[in-house]
Design a protein around this motif. Sequence first.
Motif, short mmCIF file in Angstrom:
data_model
loop_
_atom_site.label_atom_id
_atom_site.label_comp_id
_atom_site.label_asym_id
_atom_site.label_seq_id
_atom_site.Cartn_x
_atom_site.Cartn_y
_atom_site.Cartn_z
N THR A 1 8.74 -1.65 -8.35
CA THR A 1 9.09 -3.52 -7.80
C THR A 1 7.94 -4.77 -8.21
N GLY A 2 7.32 -4.05 -8.60
CA GLY A 2 6.22 -4.93 -8.89
C GLY A 2 5.11 -4.59 -7.82
N MET A 3 5.02 -3.94 -6.30
CA MET A 3 4.85 -3.99 -5.42
C MET A 3 3.90 -2.45 -5.14
N TYR A 4 2.76 -2.91 -4.94
CA TYR A 4 1.75 -0.81 -4.60
C TYR A 4 3.04 -0.35 -4.68
N THR A 5 2.58 0.27 -5.53
CA THR A 5 3.98 1.53 -5.28
C THR A 5 3.41 2.89 -5.33
N ARG A 6 3.21 4.24 -4.19
CA ARG A 6 2.41 5.26 -5.14
C ARG A 6 3.07 6.32 -4.39
N ILE B 255 14.36 10.61 -0.21
CA ILE B 255 12.82 10.33 -1.90
C ILE B 255 11.92 9.40 -0.56
N TYR B 256 11.50 9.54 -0.58
CA TYR B 256 9.43 9.03 -0.08
C TYR B 256 8.74 8.76 -0.43
N PHE B 257 8.17 7.98 -0.67
CA PHE B 257 7.05 6.69 -1.40
C PHE B 257 6.50 5.95 -0.62
N SER B 258 4.73 5.94 -0.83
CA SER B 258 4.34 4.64 -0.30
C SER B 258 4.16 3.08 -0.58
N ALA C 267 2.21 -1.26 -0.51
CA ALA C 267 1.30 -1.50 -0.27
C ALA C 267 1.08 -3.10 -0.55
N MET C 268 0.60 -3.74 0.89
CA MET C 268 1.17 -5.41 0.35
C MET C 268 -0.66 -5.39 -0.41
N GLY C 269 -1.36 -5.46 -1.47
CA GLY C 269 -2.22 -4.97 -2.09
C GLY C 269 -2.72 -3.55 -1.49
N PRO C 270 -4.23 -2.81 -2.30
CA PRO C 270 -4.47 -1.62 -1.80
C PRO C 270 -4.76 -1.56 -0.73
N THR C 271 -4.84 -2.11 -0.02
CA THR C 271 -5.96 -1.87 1.20
C THR C 271 -5.69 -2.34 2.82
N SER C 272 -4.24 -3.22 2.56
CA SER C 272 -4.00 -4.11 4.03
C SER C 272 -3.02 -3.62 4.28
N TYR C 273 -1.18 -4.02 4.65
CA TYR C 273 -0.45 -3.23 5.01
C TYR C 273 -0.23 -1.31 4.13
N VAL C 274 0.24 -0.68 4.50
CA VAL C 274 0.01 0.39 3.65
C VAL C 274 1.36 1.54 4.74
N GLY D 90 1.02 -4.80 -13.59
CA GLY D 90 -0.45 -4.45 -13.07
C GLY D 90 -0.96 -3.76 -12.19
N SER D 91 -0.27 -3.99 -10.84
CA SER D 91 0.27 -3.20 -9.63
C SER D 91 0.54 -1.88 -10.08
N PRO D 92 0.44 -1.21 -9.47
CA PRO D 92 0.83 0.00 -9.20
C PRO D 92 2.23 0.77 -8.99
N SER D 93 2.82 1.36 -10.28
CA SER D 93 4.35 1.99 -9.69
C SER D 93 4.13 3.07 -10.53
N VAL D 94 5.40 4.20 -10.13
CA VAL D 94 5.95 5.02 -9.95
C VAL D 94 6.46 5.28 -11.29
N TYR D 95 6.29 6.47 -12.24
CA TYR D 95 6.39 6.48 -13.93
C TYR D 95 6.87 7.83 -13.17
N TRP D 96 8.19 8.46 -13.55
CA TRP D 96 8.50 9.71 -14.45
C TRP D 96 8.93 10.23 -16.02
#
Length: 340
Positions: free
Chosen positions: A56-61, A72-75, A77-84, A319-325
Motif C-alpha cells: 500500500t505504500g506503508m512499510y510492509t514485510r 494471509i498474515y503480514f507485518s 510499520a509506521m517507519g521501520p522502527t516505530s509502530y510495528v 521506496g518504502s518496502p513492499s511485498v513482491y511475488w
Amino acid sequence: MNLTKSYLVTIFVSIIVISFMSCEDPEPVSKLSGLYLDQQPPGTKAELFAPGIISTGMYTRDIAITPDLKEIYFSVAMGPTSYVTIVVVKEVDGVWTSPEVAEFATDMNYKFIEPAISPDGSKFYFVSNMPSEGENKDDYNIWVMDRTGDGWSEPYEIGPPVNSDGPEFFPSVTSDGTIYFTRDNPDRTSTIHRSRFVEGQYGEVELLDETVNAGRSRFNAFIAPDESYIIVPTFDMTDSYGATDYYISFRSEDDTWKGPFNMGDQVNSSDGSEWSLNVSPDGKYLFFMSGRIIEREDSVLADVNYNDLLGMHNQPGNGSPSVYWIDASVIDSIKEKYLQ
C-alpha cells in the motif's frame, strides 16, 4: 533482525495508527474471491503482491500463509522502527476481508513482527518484545500459538534453548518441527541457528556453518519444509546487487550445504531493503520484501505539484518496502545453473 528503538512518535503517526485499528469488523475487499486475493499469478518477473491491499505504500514485510491458503498474515510499520504490528486478511465464505490488525497484536506498546506458520498449520510463530508473564524485559523473543478450531490459542514464549538472554528473530519451521531462526550477537552481527524438535522438545541450538552464515551479517532465513534449501538475506557479499541480497544454499542428505548462490536480478535489486522472504505453502510462489522504487515515465514526473507527491508517497513502489511475488521456479533454475 535487530530493530532500533524509536521514542519520537509524531501526532500524525498516532492518528494513522488509531484510524488503522478502528475497524473491528473487517469489510470484504471489493468482493474479491479466489486464491491469493484473486491476484493475477506472476511469472518469472517479480510483481507487486496485492497492490492497494497488502502493498500500500506503508512499510510492509513478512508474509505468512496458512496451508489452506485462506489466511494471509503480514507485518506493517509506521517507519521501520516505530509502530510495528501484524495484520491479517482472511477468506470468509469465499470472499476476502479487508486487512485488520491481528487479534493478538493490538497492543501497540510492543512490537509484533515476522509471522510464520508451521507446514501442517498447527502452530503460529511470531516475534515480539512484549514481556513474559512475571517478567519485565525488552528483548525480542519467539512466541508461539496453537491452532484451536478456526482461531489461535493465547501466545506463549517458545522458551529455551531457542530463546536466550539475547534477541531472537524470524522463525522458520520444517515439516518435522526443526526451527531455524536468527540470533543477534554482541558484536552487532546476526547469525542463523537451528534446533531439532525431538520427542516434543527442542534440542541443543546449532550454529549453521559458513555456507549459510556467509557475508558480514546474515539474518531472517527461510527454510524449505523438507529442509532441501535455505534462503538467507546476506549483507556485504562481493557479488551483491545492493547492501543486502537474497542468497540460497542447497542441503545434501549428509546435512552439508552447497552455496551460497545469489538469487539474481529476478529477485534482488540495488536497494538495500531486502531481508524478509517466504515461499507459499503450495510451493508455487516466492514472496519477498523489497524497497525498490518503481520507475515512472518522464511525463509523470514533469511539472509535479504537492498533491502528485502525496499520491506517489501513498502508493507501493515509493521506496518504502513492499511485498513482491514471483514464480518459485526461479529456485529450480538456480539449482540447475549451479548444481547440475
